[in-house]
Design an enzyme around this catalytic site. Structure first.
Site, PDB file in Angstrom:
ATOM      1  N   ASP A   1       0.848  -1.203   0.000  1.00 21.70           N
ATOM      2  CA  ASP A   1       0.000   0.000   0.000  1.00 21.70           C
ATOM      3  C   ASP A   1       0.877   1.245   0.000  1.00 21.70           C
ATOM      4  O   ASP A   1       2.037   1.199   0.399  1.00 21.70           O
ATOM      5  CB  ASP A   1      -0.923   0.030   1.238  1.00 21.70           C
ATOM      6  CG  ASP A   1      -2.141   0.922   1.039  1.00 21.70           C
ATOM      7  OD1 ASP A   1      -3.249   0.389   0.790  1.00 21.70           O
ATOM      8  OD2 ASP A   1      -2.005   2.174   1.105  1.00 21.70           O
TER       9      ASP A   1
ATOM     10  N   LYS B   1     -11.914  -5.116  -6.156  1.00 26.61           N
ATOM     11  CA  LYS B   1     -12.993  -4.157  -5.985  1.00 26.61           C
ATOM     12  C   LYS B   1     -13.217  -3.461  -7.319  1.00 26.61           C
ATOM     13  O   LYS B   1     -12.270  -3.279  -8.104  1.00 26.61           O
ATOM     14  CB  LYS B   1     -12.562  -3.119  -4.932  1.00 26.61           C
ATOM     15  CG  LYS B   1     -13.667  -2.124  -4.527  1.00 26.61           C
ATOM     16  CD  LYS B   1     -13.097  -0.807  -4.048  1.00 26.61           C
ATOM     17  CE  LYS B   1     -12.511  -0.773  -2.666  1.00 26.61           C
ATOM     18  NZ  LYS B   1     -13.480  -0.931  -1.579  1.00 26.61           N
TER      19      LYS B   1
END
Ligand code: SAM
Length: 213
Positions: free
Chosen positions: A69, A153
């Protein structure tokens, strides 16, 4: 709906999980049985780490899990490697590759999770476009590693059908899932892609990453 979200956020805190997203992936996994111990799981856009915790728990700590991330992530027990980096930057993918290479002789399957989301601005066309762009970058990374499963997603909107069609070029079995933890009012869904199609792709082909640049 806000109340429902708060219930999951509170529950995550009480049960020691990093985020309410933990329950989304747990629900997706109950339905699709994604994880097993013989895997290297690459968790893209994974901060603060709820997805990685699901992957760890479902594989009883036996899979190798690489969490990536932009944000700094506090260490999580049982997670193999945490990489602070931008997934759209090829150097981040090379860092992931170094870890993959270390574990590849013992683990057979690579799985890519992508819960990518920009800091939503409230401007829907922009938020949607950036979200799908990040997810397409994640699909490119899953192709670079020849991942056998890709769980992403996606914000449903104008670019969604093209993104879905692109995933179907690479995977035979593609389902759309809306886990109960995901708010009904949210445009978010998860695409669960399994069974990679035979293709001309080769492992670690850098051209795959540079395709859209
Ligand atoms: C919805 S959160 C992920 C939640 C996570 N799956 C969990 O289970 O806790 C979306 C994440 O995408 C990350 N992100 C957005 N753009 C990124 C980029 N270009 N590279 C890496 N991470 C990115 C954000 O920093 C944020 O942490």
């Amino acid at each position: 709906m806000r109340k429902k979200r708060d219930v999951y956020t509170k529950r995550a805190k009480q049960e020691g999980y990093r985020s309410r997203a933990f329950y989304k992936l747990q629900q997706i996994n109950s339905k699709f049985k994604i994880f097993h111990s013989n895997q290297i799981i690459i968790d893209l856009c994974g901060a603060p780490g709820g997805f990685s915790q699901v992957a760890r728990d479902c594989t009883r700590g036996k899979a190798s899990i690489i969490l990536v991330d932009l944000a700094r992530i506090k260490p999580i027990p049982g997670i193999t490697e945490i990489i602070k980096g931008n997934i759209t930057d090829v150097s981040t993918v090379f860092k992931i590759r170094e870890v993959v290479e270390k574990h590849r002789s013992r683990k057979q399957e690579i799985v890519v999770l992508a819960d990518c989301s920009p800091n939503v601005s409230g401007n829907w066309p922009t938020d949607h476009a950036i979200q799908i762009w990040l997810s397409r970058v994640a699909l490119g990374i899953s192709n670079y590693f020849l991942a056998v499963k890709f769980i992403s997603k996606a914000f449903q909107g104008e670019s969604f059908p093209d993104f879905l069609a692109e995933i179907k070029e690479y995977f035979q079995d593609v389902k759309i899932s809306k886990p109960p933890t995901s708010r009904k009012t949210s445009a978010e869904v998860y695409i669960v892609a399994q069974n990679r199609r035979d293709s001309n792709l080769t492992l670690f082909d850098t051209n795959i990453l540079l395709k859209d640049e």
